[in-house]
Design an enzyme around this catalytic site. Sequence first.
Site, PDB file in Angstrom:
ATOM      1  CD  GLU A   1      -6.113   0.381  -3.212  1.00  0.00           C
ATOM      2  OE1 GLU A   1      -7.330   0.544  -3.085  1.00  0.00           O
ATOM      3  OE2 GLU A   1      -5.288   0.769  -2.381  1.00  0.00           O
TER       4      GLU A   1
ATOM      5  CG  ASP B   1      -1.795   1.213   1.297  1.00  0.00           C
ATOM      6  OD1 ASP B   1      -2.424   1.508   0.274  1.00  0.00           O
ATOM      7  OD2 ASP B   1      -1.870   1.868   2.346  1.00  0.00           O
TER       8      ASP B   1
ATOM      9  CG  ASP C   1      -0.433   3.779   5.818  1.00  0.00           C
ATOM     10  OD1 ASP C   1      -1.553   4.149   5.390  1.00  0.00           O
ATOM     11  OD2 ASP C   1       0.495   4.564   6.050  1.00  0.00           O
TER      12      ASP C   1
END
Length: 377
Positions: free
Chosen positions: A269, A185, A351
């Site tokens: 992502e 991430d 996170d």
Amino acid sequence: MRKTYKYRIYANREVLGKAERWLFLCRRLYNTALEQRITIYRQNKGPISCYSQMRQLPELKASFPEYREVGSQVLQEVLERLEKAYQGFFRRVKNGNGKAGFPRFKGRDRYDSFTLKQCGWRLDGRYLSIRNIGRFKLKLSRQIAGDIKTVTIRREATGKWYACFSCANVPEQILEKSTNSIGIDVGIKSFLMDSEGNNVDNPAYFRQSEKLLRRRQRRLCRRAKGSNHRGKARLLVAKAHEKVKNQRNDFLHKVANQYIAQYGVIFIEDLNVKGMVSNRHLSKSIADSSWGKFFELLNWKAEEAAREVIRIPRFEPSSKTCSECGAINQELKLSDRQWVCKSCGVLHDRDYNAAKNICRVGHTLQAITKEDALSVA
Ligand SMILES: [Zn+2]
């Protein structure tokens, strides 16, 4: 596989002077050939091909003897660049996207390289010799692999010189197979957080270099146009830009290499990188390009090493979903670094939780794709 190796090169003043001269001659040829194309077009004589311009090169050498010292292939490549500029222009016209941008005449700072093909140069250990120019010393940071197809000599805005070797048939470096997978991430506070809980911070030196760049840009603005001081100030800005770029690239390469070495599958992502620059801990010019460039490197290195990078579509905001029970916390704000899930009571680092979700969704997607592949087969 094709790959380009870039090295800083050094030479004495005389050799650099000759290289400058080649740049000048190539630029003049480029501009002349462009002018010829425009003139012929205006006289309605139809387009002139790259090939027919190449056939005029001996004539050029006869009228302007200074061109005799420049290799024929180097001059041909100049005309090929012009051809490419034209093709790009026609393609953009056809696609109708934005401004088409007709090929431009090149000013002194807009023409900064020339390219040699099979002949006229020799690489001997750390030394690159170019016929009619002389010998350069390479700062050989890594060995060249594969077959060298072209050598491009480039002068950057900082006044430093580089040689780029474009190589074909570079052997792939296949790493030992790995079944490990991880989710990444990209962070708001740090550079990234992975699903194993490892946090990669933005190096502190980014901010220092950025400050330096800004100070120098301000100074450049104060200098009068055309003055000697302005020239010097511009060079300092270019140097600071280069430093920021190099530091950022080193950092991104290092981080990407670590992940590629350890994991067989990496889930990321699919973010709209441009839209997500809300990182107050990083100056804009660095943040703007870092993640996009990082994903690009990751993809490229994965391909090189037969690893997989799987981009998962943006789902129910990954940071709001509890990675333990799947409950969604609608009240989560951008400033909340930690939160407690109301349904299972687990305390989450924002996170870390998001990275775990990315990894989980990635696995699910992977399983679905495999099932699909099986049912098709
Ligand atoms: Zn929960």
